[in-house]
Write a protein that holds these residues in place. Structure first.
Motif, PDB file in Angstrom:
ATOM      1  N   ALA A  47       0.671  -1.218  -0.057  1.00 46.39           N
ATOM      2  CA  ALA A  47      -0.025   0.012  -0.114  1.00 46.39           C
ATOM      3  C   ALA A  47       0.961   1.401   0.189  1.00 46.39           C
ATOM      4  CB  ALA A  47      -0.877  -0.064   1.333  1.00 46.39           C
ATOM      5  N   GLY A  48       1.662   1.401   0.620  1.00 51.47           N
ATOM      6  CA  GLY A  48       2.914   2.534   0.735  1.00 51.47           C
ATOM      7  C   GLY A  48       3.589   2.832  -0.580  1.00 51.47           C
ATOM      8  N   GLU A  49       3.730   1.966  -1.169  1.00 49.06           N
ATOM      9  CA  GLU A  49       4.350   2.144  -2.445  1.00 49.06           C
ATOM     10  C   GLU A  49       3.191   2.905  -3.490  1.00 49.06           C
ATOM     11  OE1 GLU A  49       6.749  -0.413  -5.672  1.00 49.06           O
ATOM     12  OE2 GLU A  49       4.513  -1.107  -5.308  1.00 49.06           O
ATOM     13  N   TYR A  50       2.223   2.155  -3.395  1.00 47.40           N
ATOM     14  CA  TYR A  50       0.925   2.628  -4.170  1.00 47.40           C
ATOM     15  C   TYR A  50       0.549   3.889  -3.810  1.00 47.40           C
ATOM     16  CZ  TYR A  50      -4.009   3.652  -5.419  1.00 47.40           C
ATOM     17  OH  TYR A  50      -5.086   4.339  -5.774  1.00 47.40           O
ATOM     18  N   LEU A  51       0.496   4.381  -2.585  1.00 44.13           N
ATOM     19  CA  LEU A  51       0.060   5.578  -1.943  1.00 44.13           C
ATOM     20  C   LEU A  51       0.871   6.699  -2.408  1.00 44.13           C
ATOM     21  CD1 LEU A  51      -1.166   4.597   1.502  1.00 44.13           C
ATOM     22  CD2 LEU A  51      -2.542   5.569  -0.379  1.00 44.13           C
ATOM     23  N   ARG A  52       2.202   6.462  -2.567  1.00 49.86           N
ATOM     24  CA  ARG A  52       3.425   7.366  -2.961  1.00 49.86           C
ATOM     25  C   ARG A  52       3.245   7.684  -4.197  1.00 49.86           C
ATOM     26  NH1 ARG A  52       5.791   4.459   1.104  1.00 49.86           N
ATOM     27  NH2 ARG A  52       6.874   3.080  -0.568  1.00 49.86           N
ATOM     28  N   LEU A  53       2.835   6.603  -4.971  1.00 48.06           N
ATOM     29  CA  LEU A  53       2.524   6.914  -6.412  1.00 48.06           C
ATOM     30  C   LEU A  53       1.544   7.923  -6.725  1.00 48.06           C
ATOM     31  CD1 LEU A  53       3.560   3.356  -8.060  1.00 48.06           C
ATOM     32  CD2 LEU A  53       4.811   5.467  -8.368  1.00 48.06           C
ATOM     33  N   MET A  54       0.333   7.814  -6.006  1.00 45.13           N
ATOM     34  CA  MET A  54      -0.701   8.443  -6.016  1.00 45.13           C
ATOM     35  C   MET A  54      -0.512  10.054  -5.550  1.00 45.13           C
ATOM     36  SD  MET A  54      -3.006   6.754  -7.551  1.00 45.13           S
ATOM     37  CE  MET A  54      -1.435   5.896  -8.447  1.00 45.13           C
ATOM     38  N   GLY A  55       0.649  10.163  -4.948  1.00 38.17           N
ATOM     39  CA  GLY A  55       0.983  11.637  -4.459  1.00 38.17           C
ATOM     40  C   GLY A  55       0.635  11.937  -2.941  1.00 38.17           C
ATOM     41  N   VAL A  56       0.403  10.696  -2.369  1.00 37.68           N
ATOM     42  CA  VAL A  56       0.080  10.790  -1.065  1.00 37.68           C
ATOM     43  C   VAL A  56       1.202  10.461  -0.129  1.00 37.68           C
ATOM     44  CG1 VAL A  56      -1.257   9.752   1.116  1.00 37.68           C
ATOM     45  CG2 VAL A  56      -2.337   9.997  -1.384  1.00 37.68           C
ATOM     46  N   GLU A  57       1.654  11.440   0.864  1.00 39.60           N
ATOM     47  CA  GLU A  57       2.974  11.188   1.662  1.00 39.60           C
ATOM     48  C   GLU A  57       2.517  11.074   3.073  1.00 39.60           C
ATOM     49  OE1 GLU A  57       6.043  10.477   0.336  1.00 39.60           O
ATOM     50  OE2 GLU A  57       5.453  10.910  -1.506  1.00 39.60           O
TER      51      GLU A  57
END
Length: 114
Positions: A68-78
């Protein structure tokens, strides 16, 4: 009907499927976990086929590991809060199991779907 496993991921914060999310499937044994496969979700938030096919099905405990962390970072969520989400479950009968993930930056839920 033979047993098999499917999954999908919905991004509840964005209100849409979660494309490109890495999912790893392992079988849990007395000696530890045995990796079986890795898949990424498609534009519909699903893997292109069952993550565990009828031919590979065996009753027992399994783990889906959602990156999930990898996906969220790709979506611009830090948020930095969620990273790997393990879901352990048992498949006891040769039927269709569906284990979806509903994901947001600060929480998730799952259930046995159909």
């Amino acid at each position: 009907m033979s047993g098999y496993l499917t999954t999908h991921v919905l991004d509840t914060a964005r209100g849409c499927p979660a494309p490109g999310l890495l999912i790893c499937l392992s079988r849990i044994t007395d000696s530890g976990s045995v990796p079986l496969c890795e898949r990424r979700t498609n534009a519909d938030g699903r893997t292109d086929g069952p993550i565990l096919t009828e031919a590979d099905f065996a009753a027992g405990p399994y783990e889906l590991l959602f990156h999930a962390g990898e996906y969220l970072r790709l979506m611009g969520v830090e948020s930095g809060f969620l990273d790997l989400i393990p879901i352990r479950f048992s498949m006891t009968q040769a039927v269709h199991y569906h284990v979806p993930l509903l994901l947001s930056p600060y929480g998730y839920t799952t259930y046995r779907g159909s």
